[in-house]
Design a protein around this motif. Structure first.
Motif, PDB file in Angstrom:
ATOM      1  N   LEU A 144      59.060 -31.471  28.110  1.00  0.00           N
ATOM      2  CA  LEU A 144      58.470 -31.818  26.811  1.00  0.00           C
ATOM      3  C   LEU A 144      58.048 -33.284  26.789  1.00  0.00           C
ATOM      4  O   LEU A 144      56.995 -33.634  26.265  1.00  0.00           O
ATOM      5  CB  LEU A 144      59.463 -31.543  25.678  1.00  0.00           C
ATOM      6  CG  LEU A 144      59.681 -30.071  25.311  1.00  0.00           C
ATOM      7  CD1 LEU A 144      60.784 -29.956  24.250  1.00  0.00           C
ATOM      8  CD2 LEU A 144      58.390 -29.419  24.810  1.00  0.00           C
ATOM      9  N   ARG A 190      63.667 -30.283  28.130  1.00  0.00           N
ATOM     10  CA  ARG A 190      63.494 -31.583  27.473  1.00  0.00           C
ATOM     11  C   ARG A 190      62.672 -32.529  28.336  1.00  0.00           C
ATOM     12  O   ARG A 190      61.806 -33.245  27.835  1.00  0.00           O
ATOM     13  CB  ARG A 190      64.865 -32.225  27.200  1.00  0.00           C
ATOM     14  CG  ARG A 190      65.803 -31.406  26.343  1.00  0.00           C
ATOM     15  CD  ARG A 190      65.453 -31.415  24.885  1.00  0.00           C
ATOM     16  NE  ARG A 190      65.751 -32.712  24.286  1.00  0.00           N
ATOM     17  CZ  ARG A 190      65.424 -33.045  23.047  1.00  0.00           C
ATOM     18  NH1 ARG A 190      64.783 -32.169  22.266  1.00  0.00           N
ATOM     19  NH2 ARG A 190      65.721 -34.226  22.569  1.00  0.00           N
ATOM     20  N   GLU A 250      65.944 -24.361  24.071  1.00  0.00           N
ATOM     21  CA  GLU A 250      65.325 -25.625  23.676  1.00  0.00           C
ATOM     22  C   GLU A 250      66.108 -26.858  24.111  1.00  0.00           C
ATOM     23  O   GLU A 250      65.546 -27.925  24.287  1.00  0.00           O
ATOM     24  CB  GLU A 250      65.153 -25.641  22.147  1.00  0.00           C
ATOM     25  CG  GLU A 250      64.065 -26.536  21.655  1.00  0.00           C
ATOM     26  CD  GLU A 250      63.994 -26.524  20.125  1.00  0.00           C
ATOM     27  OE1 GLU A 250      63.254 -27.340  19.582  1.00  0.00           O
ATOM     28  OE2 GLU A 250      64.691 -25.707  19.482  1.00  0.00           O
ATOM     29  N   ALA A 279      57.595 -26.346  22.714  1.00  0.00           N
ATOM     30  CA  ALA A 279      58.886 -26.514  22.024  1.00  0.00           C
ATOM     31  C   ALA A 279      59.218 -25.267  21.201  1.00  0.00           C
ATOM     32  O   ALA A 279      60.370 -24.834  21.149  1.00  0.00           O
ATOM     33  CB  ALA A 279      58.848 -27.752  21.130  1.00  0.00           C
ATOM     34  N   LEU A 280      58.202 -24.684  20.584  1.00  0.00           N
ATOM     35  CA  LEU A 280      58.444 -23.506  19.755  1.00  0.00           C
ATOM     36  C   LEU A 280      58.845 -22.299  20.602  1.00  0.00           C
ATOM     37  O   LEU A 280      59.775 -21.560  20.261  1.00  0.00           O
ATOM     38  CB  LEU A 280      57.178 -23.177  18.944  1.00  0.00           C
ATOM     39  CG  LEU A 280      57.308 -22.066  17.908  1.00  0.00           C
ATOM     40  CD1 LEU A 280      58.336 -22.435  16.836  1.00  0.00           C
ATOM     41  CD2 LEU A 280      55.953 -21.766  17.253  1.00  0.00           C
ATOM     42  N   GLU A 306      62.260 -22.614  21.721  1.00  0.00           N
ATOM     43  CA  GLU A 306      63.167 -22.186  20.643  1.00  0.00           C
ATOM     44  C   GLU A 306      63.244 -20.656  20.600  1.00  0.00           C
ATOM     45  O   GLU A 306      64.327 -20.084  20.470  1.00  0.00           O
ATOM     46  CB  GLU A 306      62.667 -22.728  19.304  1.00  0.00           C
ATOM     47  CG  GLU A 306      63.598 -22.425  18.134  1.00  0.00           C
ATOM     48  CD  GLU A 306      62.977 -22.810  16.775  1.00  0.00           C
ATOM     49  OE1 GLU A 306      62.268 -23.829  16.712  1.00  0.00           O
ATOM     50  OE2 GLU A 306      63.197 -22.064  15.791  1.00  0.00           O
ATOM     51  N   ASN A 340      62.903 -18.681  23.007  1.00  0.00           N
ATOM     52  CA  ASN A 340      63.707 -18.276  24.174  1.00  0.00           C
ATOM     53  C   ASN A 340      65.147 -18.784  24.086  1.00  0.00           C
ATOM     54  O   ASN A 340      65.959 -18.495  24.962  1.00  0.00           O
ATOM     55  CB  ASN A 340      63.077 -18.825  25.464  1.00  0.00           C
ATOM     56  CG  ASN A 340      61.955 -17.963  25.988  1.00  0.00           C
ATOM     57  OD1 ASN A 340      61.920 -16.761  25.736  1.00  0.00           O
ATOM     58  ND2 ASN A 340      61.028 -18.560  26.722  1.00  0.00           N
ATOM     59  N   ASN A 341      65.412 -19.549  23.041  1.00  0.00           N
ATOM     60  CA  ASN A 341      66.735 -20.170  22.864  1.00  0.00           C
ATOM     61  C   ASN A 341      67.154 -21.017  24.063  1.00  0.00           C
ATOM     62  O   ASN A 341      68.314 -20.998  24.495  1.00  0.00           O
ATOM     63  CB  ASN A 341      67.790 -19.094  22.567  1.00  0.00           C
ATOM     64  CG  ASN A 341      68.859 -19.632  21.611  1.00  0.00           C
ATOM     65  OD1 ASN A 341      68.775 -20.767  21.131  1.00  0.00           O
ATOM     66  ND2 ASN A 341      69.874 -18.823  21.348  1.00  0.00           N
ATOM     67  N   SER A 383      68.086 -29.182  29.824  1.00  0.00           N
ATOM     68  CA  SER A 383      67.608 -30.513  30.214  1.00  0.00           C
ATOM     69  C   SER A 383      66.244 -30.448  30.882  1.00  0.00           C
ATOM     70  O   SER A 383      65.422 -31.339  30.696  1.00  0.00           O
ATOM     71  CB  SER A 383      68.627 -31.215  31.115  1.00  0.00           C
ATOM     72  OG  SER A 383      68.628 -30.626  32.388  1.00  0.00           O
ATOM     73  N   HIS A 384      65.976 -29.401  31.659  1.00  0.00           N
ATOM     74  CA  HIS A 384      64.661 -29.373  32.308  1.00  0.00           C
ATOM     75  C   HIS A 384      63.553 -29.117  31.285  1.00  0.00           C
ATOM     76  O   HIS A 384      62.422 -29.548  31.465  1.00  0.00           O
ATOM     77  CB  HIS A 384      64.614 -28.372  33.464  1.00  0.00           C
ATOM     78  CG  HIS A 384      64.529 -26.934  33.045  1.00  0.00           C
ATOM     79  ND1 HIS A 384      65.621 -26.231  32.601  1.00  0.00           N
ATOM     80  CD2 HIS A 384      63.492 -26.068  32.979  1.00  0.00           C
ATOM     81  CE1 HIS A 384      65.246 -25.000  32.294  1.00  0.00           C
ATOM     82  NE2 HIS A 384      63.970 -24.866  32.517  1.00  0.00           N
TER      83      HIS A 384
END
Lengths: 492, 492, 492, 492
Positions: B322, B319, B313, B304-305, B308, B310-311, B316-317
């Motif tokens: 994750l 998410r 976050e 997740a970090l 972020e 890589n901007n 949809s793929h």
């Protein structure tokens, strides 16, 4: 509690509003019988003293002993007993006990009506609890009608070309409301006493008329059940429980249907559309942590039995594959246990299962159902789908041939071998098999729906905080929220 | 309970019997420091009042407050607290807290010594409980040495060309025994106070001398620890917890080692070889239901970090991927909860987790660990393994280049972006990463070992009975064994 | 063709513009040697008469015999020989032969320069073919620099806060252009003679300055290679090919770098940004159908060897897992063959592989690489990551211990067993292992990039037409486009 | 070549030896019609000039133009045309064209008879080629009967309690032989002209009587076809190709059946039992590289169409799943291409596909077939299995309801939407769907059978040699066997 016979007798009194294959039929139509047999099982088990406290419960409204399918869980223990009830009953009917739909609907309505009252000062909760009292006392079986026909899936309800694509209020009167639209893929409607209607999705202010929930008898005026029954080919001689059970799916058409006010539980509160939709869905996903282990058990048992018939039961690859069923079924069951323990008491008093655990359990099953069928048929072999019809085993020139050749394991009689293969065929190569595959993917919401819920419920910032701590971006790591929460004590 | 400093001070007093890269070194060798830092964490957390009752427990022997890592669980609640303790501590050290090995060894020995005494009238249990009293009072960290070198895997211990392939008794004296052989892949031995030795497999009568269990200080006479430490490249400037932690694996050579009788807990009872081996393994598999959720949490947080950074976050793929971590980690955690609830009280008083649930939880993690790393690096991109060394960010002509170009998300500073990528590199492209992958497969037993246990524990005849009932082969279905069992009440 | 020694001698003459770990170093730095050894292999094999026609080819420009790594494929046979060349050479260096990058760059530039000339009347193609003549005659090894630092991934090049996030033209002069920016994750740059630069993505009109392609010597003025070498721990005594090979990844900084006009192959033709980017990527994906089977072969061979060392080679679950490598590696190889046969002749004369087949082959490998490592370590056991360091086997008190205990299969000597486990450790538990995992996911484009290409290239309407025909929506089905296409004849 | 009408007319002349559901029926029984329609398609296409050279071929015996289904492939091109023929025809009948069974039987017999003659001086090959001449001239459709009933799977044929568990010779006469036993899961037998019988497994000397191969007309004396037809519910109004096609599986009982000597092609050569069994199986696995891409195309097309009906065709998760079909189908097709190119000329002149590539292609499909159905139904939603019966759309009160509500995508008419959903139901939720799932796993041999063949065919020592070279155990690496092999030139 009703006897199974009383349930059937009540059904037969109903108005003929069921349509099958172009005809209007009564509840005594033979094609509805397999669904009725499933439902009867829930009444039979409740009368069996062996399962007291499992299939029965003490009503939180009246203190009376009731069928647990009509009960609102009050604590983790109740949720765990619900899981057991469903697993037990599902095992006996071949996989889907159906009646949990109604229970999940009453759970959802008990919570949402209370919350709406708290927010808006409405009187839904008391109204609903009155309804529920009757539901418990008359020991009703309820179907829940949630999924709308939906029309264009890229548009919201109020944007649709045809406003009836979602069920909605067309008129509000002093003594009730009039609704129109259709619900689809509704299991068990023609074998239910009652139909409970809830919204299917989040709504915006412009969708106000689509925020509607209510309950009606299944044979109410101006509703039509266009029904597709599913069952396996009837047995001539080799009778058995699996071949007698089945389901019936319906499109339910509401054709300017009048709903009396005492049965209206949401009327325009669009802000609660999503809440009520998810309350039903999530409660139902929890129910899957009871029934899907039963489905895995059945598939596992059939696989083990056919491996015995093939005399390959001890082969290591067979053993390995059998253990996959345990992995899937018991992980789902464990997810249900965790959902019960980490559940929460809602303001209505109803105890609601934890969303993360309910959803990961349901998703696991939804992702694996086809694979489980694959294991069964891989072990069973091609005969699963090439077995001659039952009649060829029973009569004429072919009887002797088939009795001779069906035998593989010398310790299993020809009849038992035939019964075994017939079960495999019924499970894996029949319209019931297809139903279980597709319901396994979609019932209660497909894996993508569970993923969406998981992404809403998971605190990814907390996960990122772990990474930030380990990376030295943050100096501290606060885990008290996650790890200090204590499971609620459980016990009989 | 000891302070972290006391623990380190005790370590430093030890005899130099550790060998790393061709040298004999003391416990103050810098390559052992990462493992020591992990162990210190377990002492620090125990002194933190926030985690009272989680990292601490009340001894069932003395009633004193002890570190839970030295505690024998007495009930389901204790097992659930153990899961939490492990998840909490593991999160803070980057994944493996190591000290549970010792706890699982004392659990196994407490149960097996009692059962041997019951069977043979031996006196192991009292002897072991005396030892345990000291273990708790001195707040020891114990390593468990189970896996033997094994020699030819197709042969039993007594059939080996080299009889030392498995650790065994070479002499029995009045005051103790002499043992020889080697254990391999033993985590944390050079940072432990004590080493607890248990058998690795089922034994036959001819393997009698291989049925041996005992405990010794880690620097005891005539044992050598040939140690392979693992850690990530030390940071020059961007210090952080992840980069300071590590492990050390050892081959432990027993070279005609004398074990005093009061520390011998099995001596020739070959019939209990398998029982003791599995008691440790299964207790350890339960421990994995605590630490592996932590590993999933760390990998999820890092993914997740970096998303972020890589901007991307919200893609949809991303998410969807994750949510897979939640599916894996929380299912394993739920398996642990179910294992606790459905566990059983042994004759020794120790409460032991359910085998089915412990094993399906551990297997799930073992099957998915590589996939979880795959998710992280798929989202992170190639930079995970192509990031220039830290020095290039810190000095000379390249400092400006890299500070400029490392930035992707405008909201994340260059340093934080660098820290984020460095963490990802440390996790996914380092010898620690390899260690976590391979320990994730094998620690506590690889998936195939769990499958074997599941196949031993599962009552497939009960599953077949379901199929036989549904097929009409049997007329009745008795499910009372499965579904009438009641979870034990839990609570603080 | 150059000898390996000439190649190394040429390298050593280069300007010191490589930075490793905070220092500026020459091409003779020992940390670059593993990459140089890989590159040397491509020169050695070309001089080996056994591999004539595989590693060598007849130039389509000059008719001279050249190293096939500098050749433009002219027909399906050439593509199939390229696959073989890569598989052969990759096998010998442990998996990645690196030099195909340059070949894929010249393929892409040969095609795109011709198409730009046809569209805009530019003169890139002749200019490039002149360059290529020298490239072939001087037998250059070229690195391709495609991936930009990218900055904020949600923005296009011209939208970035820092305009240098993508390499771009900052000045156009009569005799050349000046460029600025940085490329990242560029394999082999410090061991290459030349660097070929192409765009990384589709561009819009506003991104015109980012449409730039060119070639320069690797030690050209105003470029810096910030390099991260990767290799395994050097062997003291047990020398072997695997331990001598490695890679070096670089961030290449273009700091107002002047490019002479005769080496500029695209300058502002933004419409061709995507075309050129994909020509390189797709040619490179085809190359993976040669090298990834080699990676599977190596992993398969190591797994089979360690199974022999464990004496479990005939176990059925081992055999089953070994066959998975064949499934993955040979399916990818078959995809390459189909890509060659169904390729197409471009206007430049270069024969280009079919996109569907190249992409499904590459995606298969990208999706399975972690799983393949998992198979190796599952069979190998924990020793893969707990093997003591080489020195402990060589000297002192521990030499005898380890020589004694490392032996498992009585038919394998201690040294061979040690070599086997050391190889497994090098492959599976080292920074090279991490590099192969992550390069296996991302090299040539990660699975999601191949999915995007597949979705662009697949004619889903044709698939829908099949369904429409079968459903009776359409009365006819035209399959002539798909099934009448004839593979181009192939042969030596 | 026969016209479709001539084929049907020939069928109708046959003796009534087909049994369905307890009755003896003629070839004009309506339940056999779906299989007949499939077979007719192979005759229709051969007369269509568009497909000349694809569905037709020039006989290697006579030089005449024949239906390619009766042709012996002579070179790689022939194999590639065979793949295309099967893919083309399979697409048009919904997935299984069936007639390739006969072709694979003649391929296997052409090769094995020649090899037996070479080994034993027998005269099978000439005898078989005479038979084949008639087979080609009369344009026969042949079913291949391989799988025996098998009895106890842990025993060899001669060890069985019932010696008839495998088909065997009970008497040898001067003019022929008498056989007894039964074959099972035989597709298309009642719609075939001829039945070709081959052994199902490796045989030992004691199994000599089980080494038997022959051909007979499908209505020959003393054979009974106990047939289970499979098809979808017949359409009343919405006629379409998918709903008209189907299959028929049979148990074929040989009840002391006399086989004339000129039709006996193996008689006691037990050493060739395995060879002949595998020749058929492997040729048939190659055929799957033609039909299974067609199955993937159909499932892909149906998924894309139903996504259009749901108006979610552009959603990224839908696109990603669609691309999976391409990955599976085209990889299998590529495996077939590689199998053709790397095939070998047998002594009989028949060109035989490469075993590794045929088997990895077939296995890929066998492992993914359930997953592909899962994709279809996941995208389609629950309506796949809850769609009301056709009649409810056609008549009465429900016609208007369903026409109104079935519409989702405003650009698709109610009828087309209905046709689309009906197709999805037919494919995914019908007995044909079950047939495709199970035949997808088992037809031509289940994945485990392909794994066994792959393990027999793969030279794992060569793979180990790679590892030994890289580990420094061996100094040289000889790859000439693998990489110097040249594909055979192909072309029309």
């Amino acid at each position: 509690m009703r006897t199974p016979e009383e349930y059937v007798s009540d059904l037969k009194k109903m108005r003929k509003n069921v349509y099958v294959g172009g005809e209007r039929v009564g509840r005594d139509d033979s094609r509805l019988m397999p669904g009725i047999k499933v439902m009867k099982t829930t009444f039979e088990l409740a009368l069996n003293p062996d399962w007291e406290g499992v299939i029965t419960a003490q009503s939180s409204l009246t203190g009376n002993t009731i069928n647990r399918f009509t009960h609102l869980p009050q604590n983790p223990w109740d949720l765990m007993q619900k899981q057991k009830m469903i697993r037990l009953a599902a095992t006996r009917v071949g996989g889907c006990i159906q009646r949990c739909m109604g229970q999940d609907a009453i759970v959802a309505l008990s919570v949402a009506t209370k919350e709406m009252d708290e927010e808006y000062g409405t009187e839904y909760h008391g109204r609903f609890m009155n309804y529920l009292r009757e539901y418990q006392e008359r020991d009703w079986a309820g179907a829940c009608a949630q999924t709308d026909m939906k029309g264009d899936r890229s548009k919201r309800p109020h944007e649709q070309e045809d406003p009836d694509a979602y069920v909605h209020i067309v008129e509000e009167k002093s003594d009730g409301i009039v609704v129109r639209g259709a619900k689809v893929s509704i299991t068990m409607a023609p074998v239910a006493d009652e139909i409970l209607v809830v919204p299917t999705r989040a709504l915006t202010e412009k969708d106000r008329d689509y925020a509607v929930a209510f309950a009606i008898p299944a044979d109410w005026e101006s509703i039509r059940l266009i029904t597709r029954p599913a069952f396996v080919r009837a047995r001539k001689k080799l009778k058995c429980p699996y071949a007698e059970m089945g389901v019936a799916e319906s499109v339910i058409v509401f054709d300017n249907t009048f709903i009396p006010m005492e049965r209206v539980f949401m009327c325009g509160e669009w802000q609660f559309g999503r809440r009520l939709a998810l309350l039903f869905a999530d409660s139902h996903r929890f129910s899957y942590t009871g029934c899907k282990p039963a489905v895995s058990d059945i598939l596992c048992g059939a696989t083990a039995l056919v491996a015995e018939a093939n005399n390959i039961e001890r082969a290591s690859h067979v053993r390995e594959k059998l253990s996959e069923f345990i992995g899937i079924g018991e992980l789902a069951y464990a997810a249900g246990i965790a959902a019960a323990l980490y559940g929460e008491k809602t303001s209505s008093g109803t105890f609601f299962p934890n969303l993360i655990y309910s959803n990961i359990g349901r998703r696991l099953m939804g992702e694996n159902i086809y694979h489980e069928f694959n294991i069964l048929t891989e072990i069973a072999g091609g005969l699963s789908v090439t077995l001659p019809y039952e009649d060829d085993f029973l009569t004429g020139e072919t009887k002797k041939d088939l009795e001779k050749y069906i035998k593989r394991n010398p310790k299993m009689s020809s009849e038992d071998a035939h019964r075994c293969w017939r079960l495999v065929e019924n499970i894996a190569a029949s319209s019931m098999g297809s139903w279980y595959q597709i319901a396994g993917v979609h019932g209660g919401g497909s894996p993508i729906m569970e993923t969406i819920t998981l992404n809403l419920e998971t605190d990814y910032e907390a996960k990122k905080n772990i990474a930030k701590y380990l990376a030295g971006i943050n100096k501290e790591l606060d885990q008290s929220k996650d790890l200090k929460a204590k499971p609620v004590p459980v016990g009989p």
